[in-house]
Design an enzyme around this catalytic site. Structure first.
Site, PDB file in Angstrom:
ATOM      1  N   GLY A  97     103.447 -28.654 -85.321  1.00 16.41           N
ATOM      2  CA  GLY A  97     104.422 -28.086 -84.384  1.00 16.41           C
ATOM      3  C   GLY A  97     105.683 -27.618 -85.076  1.00 16.41           C
TER       4      GLY A  97
ATOM      5  CB  SER B 220     106.100 -22.371 -84.399  1.00 11.13           C
ATOM      6  OG  SER B 220     105.870 -23.170 -83.251  1.00 11.13           O
TER       7      SER B 220
ATOM      8  CG  ASP C  73      95.290 -27.058 -79.242  1.00 18.24           C
ATOM      9  OD1 ASP C  73      95.927 -28.133 -79.359  1.00 18.24           O
ATOM     10  OD2 ASP C  73      94.834 -26.650 -78.158  1.00 18.24           O
TER      11      ASP C  73
ATOM     12  CE1 TYR D 268     107.699 -35.762 -74.647  1.00 18.28           C
ATOM     13  CE2 TYR D 268     109.316 -37.428 -74.071  1.00 18.28           C
ATOM     14  CZ  TYR D 268     108.870 -36.424 -74.921  1.00 18.28           C
ATOM     15  OH  TYR D 268     109.589 -36.119 -76.044  1.00 18.28           O
TER      16      TYR D 268
HETATM   17  P1  NAP Z   1     109.901 -27.551 -78.822  1.00 16.95           P
HETATM   18  O1  NAP Z   1     111.108 -26.833 -79.282  1.00 16.95           O
HETATM   19  O2  NAP Z   1     109.359 -27.288 -77.466  1.00 16.95           O
HETATM   20  O3  NAP Z   1     108.752 -27.326 -79.920  1.00 16.95           O
HETATM   21  C1  NAP Z   1     107.497 -27.917 -79.737  1.00 16.95           C
HETATM   22  C2  NAP Z   1     106.640 -27.603 -80.934  1.00 16.95           C
HETATM   23  O4  NAP Z   1     105.370 -28.261 -80.752  1.00 16.95           O
HETATM   24  C3  NAP Z   1     106.363 -26.117 -81.090  1.00 16.95           C
HETATM   25  O5  NAP Z   1     106.427 -25.777 -82.459  1.00 16.95           O
HETATM   26  C4  NAP Z   1     104.933 -25.975 -80.571  1.00 16.95           C
HETATM   27  O6  NAP Z   1     104.185 -24.965 -81.235  1.00 16.95           O
HETATM   28  C5  NAP Z   1     104.339 -27.321 -80.960  1.00 16.95           C
HETATM   29  N1  NAP Z   1     103.129 -27.625 -80.206  1.00 16.95           N
HETATM   30  C6  NAP Z   1     103.011 -27.892 -78.876  1.00 16.95           C
HETATM   31  N2  NAP Z   1     101.713 -28.087 -78.566  1.00 16.95           N
HETATM   32  C7  NAP Z   1     101.000 -27.945 -79.723  1.00 16.95           C
HETATM   33  C8  NAP Z   1      99.626 -28.031 -80.049  1.00 16.95           C
HETATM   34  N3  NAP Z   1      98.701 -28.312 -79.122  1.00 16.95           N
HETATM   35  N4  NAP Z   1      99.258 -27.820 -81.334  1.00 16.95           N
HETATM   36  C9  NAP Z   1     100.189 -27.519 -82.295  1.00 16.95           C
HETATM   37  N5  NAP Z   1     101.497 -27.431 -82.037  1.00 16.95           N
HETATM   38  C10 NAP Z   1     101.898 -27.640 -80.764  1.00 16.95           C
HETATM   39  O7  NAP Z   1     110.134 -29.129 -78.854  1.00 16.95           O
HETATM   40  P2  NAP Z   1     111.029 -30.052 -79.805  1.00 16.95           P
HETATM   41  O8  NAP Z   1     112.173 -30.501 -79.017  1.00 16.95           O
HETATM   42  O9  NAP Z   1     111.218 -29.415 -81.110  1.00 16.95           O
HETATM   43  O10 NAP Z   1     110.035 -31.306 -79.931  1.00 16.95           O
HETATM   44  C11 NAP Z   1     109.428 -31.697 -81.149  1.00 16.95           C
HETATM   45  C12 NAP Z   1     109.005 -33.149 -81.010  1.00 16.95           C
HETATM   46  O11 NAP Z   1     110.169 -33.953 -80.794  1.00 16.95           O
HETATM   47  C13 NAP Z   1     108.099 -33.397 -79.818  1.00 16.95           C
HETATM   48  O12 NAP Z   1     107.095 -34.329 -80.156  1.00 16.95           O
HETATM   49  C14 NAP Z   1     109.026 -33.990 -78.782  1.00 16.95           C
HETATM   50  O13 NAP Z   1     108.361 -34.806 -77.861  1.00 16.95           O
HETATM   51  C15 NAP Z   1     109.968 -34.773 -79.654  1.00 16.95           C
HETATM   52  N6  NAP Z   1     111.258 -35.063 -79.015  1.00 16.95           N
HETATM   53  C16 NAP Z   1     112.102 -34.052 -78.640  1.00 16.95           C
HETATM   54  C17 NAP Z   1     113.302 -34.382 -78.016  1.00 16.95           C
HETATM   55  C18 NAP Z   1     114.293 -33.336 -77.575  1.00 16.95           C
HETATM   56  O14 NAP Z   1     115.272 -33.693 -76.887  1.00 16.95           O
HETATM   57  N7  NAP Z   1     114.130 -32.067 -77.913  1.00 16.95           N
HETATM   58  C19 NAP Z   1     113.624 -35.713 -77.789  1.00 16.95           C
HETATM   59  C20 NAP Z   1     112.748 -36.697 -78.188  1.00 16.95           C
HETATM   60  C21 NAP Z   1     111.572 -36.362 -78.796  1.00 16.95           C
HETATM   61  P3  NAP Z   1     103.815 -23.525 -80.584  1.00 16.95           P
HETATM   62  O15 NAP Z   1     105.036 -23.032 -79.878  1.00 16.95           O
HETATM   63  O16 NAP Z   1     103.445 -22.727 -81.805  1.00 16.95           O
HETATM   64  O17 NAP Z   1     102.643 -23.741 -79.673  1.00 16.95           O
END
Ligand code: NAP
Length: 241
Positions: free
Chosen positions: A9, A11, A60, A152
């Site tokens: 993930g 990107s 994926d 989640y």
């Molecule tokens: P984000 O900006 O929505 O990015 C999510 C990333 O996950 C994207 O690169 C997306 O890739 C990838 N992804 C989703 N489904 C996938 C799949 N089936 N296979 C491969 N890649 C996949 O989210 P983020 O905030 O950066 O989150 C990253 C991690 O941090 C997550 O695990 C999230 O739960 C965790 N987290 C985030 C927060 C927050 O506040 N943002 C807080 C706690 C934990 P594509 O777009 O290329 O599909």
């Protein structure tokens, strides 16, 4: 020999920042993406302009066959995997009573099953090397639970259980397994939250600000270099609990 890292993930958001900073550190990075091909290409291009080469790979990670391809590609190219960052994730906002089996499967498979499968696929190489570092990006919600995000929260609590148990099983092979549990971080995942709501949230955070992706990647860089931390759930949350 430079170390080799797979970041799932990568990107957008946190994963992108982790991939970028590991690459800047001199680590060979395979940045996985699924739907956001343009973003992944842009990351590769941006780093190339700074003289840094990374690989991008579409998979994926909720599907075992695609995880296998990602690991096969990495081993064929670099013959080695030192670091796995299980970062790919999705969120879901719904009343618990309205959640369907499809919602459960989508969130659990993307957030938790992916970490199970990716870990299984890389561990034989790490055991062979008697060295490895696995970092799971979980969430504060896996520790304290969130209303309207029950599935989640379950997925992230599961990730923390995976971290603790696997750290014990793999310790004798010198493979460290840790979770980083972010608080609220400024990425697309939170774009449904209004500016006003974010300002309100900030008042509850002791450090009085929303986190940034680099707050998480800084911890990743530290864990990658560390040699004696395993089985830990590290909260990077501005003191918000
Ligand atoms: P984000 O900006 O929505 O990015 C999510 C990333 O996950 C994207 O690169 C997306 O890739 C990838 N992804 C989703 N489904 C996938 C799949 N089936 N296979 C491969 N890649 C996949 O989210 P983020 O905030 O950066 O989150 C990253 C991690 O941090 C997550 O695990 C999230 O739960 C965790 N987290 C985030 C927060 C927050 O506040 N943002 C807080 C706690 C934990 P594509 O777009 O290329 O599909």
């Amino acid at each position: 020999m430079p170390k080799v890292a797979i970041v799932t993930g990568a990107s957008r958001g946190i994963g992108r920042e982790i991939a970028k900073n590991l690459a800047v550190k001199g680590i060979k990075v395979i940045a996985n993406y699924n739907k956001s091909e343009e973003n992944a290409k842009k990351l590769k291009e941006t780093l190339k302009n700074e003289g840094i080469e990374i690989d991008i790979f579409k998979a994926d990670v909720s599907r075992r066959e695609e995880c296998k391809e990602l690991v096969k590609y990495t081993l064929k190219k670099y013959n080695n995997i030192d670091i796995l960052i299980n970062n790919a994730g999705i969120s879901e906002y719904k009343l618990f009573t309205e959640e369907s089996d499809e919602d459960w499967n989508r969130v659990i498979n993307t957030n938790l099953y992916s970490a199970f499968v990716m870990s299984q696929e890389v561990i034989p190489n790490m055991i062979h090397n008697k060295s490895g570092c696995i970092i799971n990006i979980s969430s504060i919600w896996g520790q304290v639970g969130a209303s309207l995000e029950v599935i989640y929260s379950v997925s992230k609590a599961g990730m923390n259980g995976l971290t603790k148990a696997l750290a014990k099983e793999l310790g004798p092979s010198n493979i460290r397994v840790n979770s980083i549990a972010p608080g609220i971080i400024d990425t697309d995942m939170n774009k449904h939250i209004s500016e006003i709501e974010l300002k309100e949230l900030e008042k509850d955070i002791p450090l009085e600000k929303i986190g940034l992706p680099e707050d998480i990647s800084r911890c990743v860089n530290w864990l990658v270099d560390d040699m004696y931390t395993t089985g830990q759930i590290i909260g990077i949350n501005g003191g918000w609990e």
